[in-house]
Design an enzyme around this catalytic site. Structure first.
Site, PDB file in Angstrom:
ATOM      1  NE  ARG A   1      -1.638  -2.217   2.766  1.00  0.00           N
ATOM      2  CZ  ARG A   1      -1.709  -3.479   2.343  1.00  0.00           C
ATOM      3  NH1 ARG A   1      -2.726  -3.890   1.650  1.00  0.00           N
ATOM      4  NH2 ARG A   1      -0.757  -4.347   2.643  1.00  0.00           N
ATOM      5  CB  THR A   2       3.421   2.612   2.271  1.00  0.00           C
ATOM      6  OG1 THR A   2       2.686   2.107   3.373  1.00  0.00           O
ATOM      7  CG2 THR A   2       3.956   3.997   2.594  1.00  0.00           C
TER       8      THR A   2
ATOM      9  CE  LYS B   1      26.783  -3.652  -7.504  1.00  0.00           C
ATOM     10  NZ  LYS B   1      26.917  -2.485  -8.402  1.00  0.00           N
TER      11      LYS B   1
ATOM     12  NE  ARG C   1       7.104   0.709   4.956  1.00  0.00           N
ATOM     13  CZ  ARG C   1       5.886   0.165   4.872  1.00  0.00           C
ATOM     14  NH1 ARG C   1       5.759  -1.110   4.557  1.00  0.00           N
ATOM     15  NH2 ARG C   1       4.805   0.876   5.098  1.00  0.00           N
TER      16      ARG C   1
ATOM     17  CG  HIS D   1       3.451   4.004   8.465  1.00  0.00           C
ATOM     18  ND1 HIS D   1       3.567   4.875   7.397  1.00  0.00           N
ATOM     19  CD2 HIS D   1       3.023   2.816   7.936  1.00  0.00           C
ATOM     20  CE1 HIS D   1       3.227   4.233   6.282  1.00  0.00           C
ATOM     21  NE2 HIS D   1       2.902   2.995   6.581  1.00  0.00           N
TER      22      HIS D   1
END
Ligand code: CP
Length: 309
Positions: A57-58, A86, A107, A135
């Site tokens: 969703r986000t 890496k 996120r 959030h």
């Protein structure tokens, strides 16, 4: 100049009630605008996303929000396919992405990651979930949904049930609710109560009770906010097994709720709301997810443009 222009969105605690109300007003404007007008808002602008944790969703609502207002978006949805694999640092990744874009969405698994990244980024940075901490854009969407569906926030009785220890959406929601005159009932197993390091701040401005029993409140609440037990954040799987399935909102539970009450969930759900509830009039979690596209479009519009649109 609009006060969101070039602003980082790290915590909902950084936003006043007036700020929140102005995002809801802008969201309603975006919903009502015709599509050709909307597409002018971010024409020529790019949003970069960096997702160090899974998301449906986000990330996709940010992408769809940016498309809605005429901009583009690109980024890293899977760190395995980037140079992070890496060994490239978060700081260097943010620096590089901020050179390619006009705003960033991050996120990350670690608390504090967004505030750290915002200091590195040359462009405004939006926290899309930082560890167990916050959030904020989810809470903006949640508060907008309550206001849109129930026409007010003040005066409501709000039950929040589930994993209140690890669910970061809860912390942003509680910080956001401090701006309103609401009664909150926190319902969780003893081991998943809200963290004491946050209660001091919340208690100062929000009236709430804590309990293990949903039955005590179910007939009286206006909003039932359900959360998933956050399996991925438990240090010990045995502890997760003990509490999973503690609350299941089924048809029988919803039947006890007021007809004009609503059920929200940030999603994803696992088994905490039965699918037979989806067709009941109180179920608004899919509508809530859709509003996320519009609240994020409003927020991006404000951050990317000096003047109100
Ligand atoms: N509500 C929410 O943050 O969902 P995603 O994890 O799918 O982005």
């Amino acid at each position: 100049m609009n006060e969101f222009f070039n602003k980082d969105i790290i915590s909902i605690r950084d936003l006043t009630k007036e700020n929140l109300e102005s995002i809801y007003d802008s969201t309603n404007k975006i919903i009502d605008m015709d599509s050709s007008e909307r597409r002018e808002i971010a024409r020529g602008k790019a949003l970069g996303y960096l997702f160090f944790e899974p998301s449906t969703r986000t990330r996709l609502s940010f992408q769809s929000a940016m498309a809605l207002i005429g901009g583009t978006s690109f980024g890293i949805a899977d760190v395995q396919s980037s140079s992070i694999q890496k060994g490239e640092s978060l700081a260097d990744t943010v620096k590089i992405m901020s050179g390619y874009t006009d705003a960033l969405v991050l996120r990350h698994t670690l608390d504090g990651s967004s505030r750290f990244a915002a200091e590195i980024s040359e462009k405004p940075l939006i926290n899309a979930g930082s560890g167990t901490e916050e959030h904020p854009t989810q809470a903006i969407q949640d508060l907008f949904t309550i206001k849109k569906e129930l026409k007010k926030i003040d005066g409501l009785k709000i039950g929040i049930v589930g994993d209140l220890k690890y669910g970061r959406t809860i912390y942003s929601l509680l910080y956001g609710l401090r701006n309103y005159d609401v009664n909150v009932h926190l319902i969780s197993p003893e081991s998943l109560k809200i963290r004491t390091d946050s209660t001091y701040d919340i208690k100062k401005e929000l009236s709430y009770t804590e309990s293990e029993s949903l039955d005590e409140y179910i007939e009286d609440i206006d909003v039932l906010y359900v959360t998933r037990v956050q399996k991925e954040r438990f240090p010990d799987e045995e502890e997760y097994v003990k509490v999973k399935g503690s609350y299941v909102i089924g048809h029988d539970v919803v039947k006890k709720m007021k007809e004009d009450s609503i059920i929200l969930h940030p999603l994803p759900r696992i088994d905490e709301i039965s699918t037979d509830v989806d067709s009941m009039q109180q179920a608004r979690y899919f509508q809530q997810a859709e509003y996320g596209k519009f609240t994020r479009a409003a927020l991006l519009s404000l951050i990317l443009n000096k003047d109100e649109f």
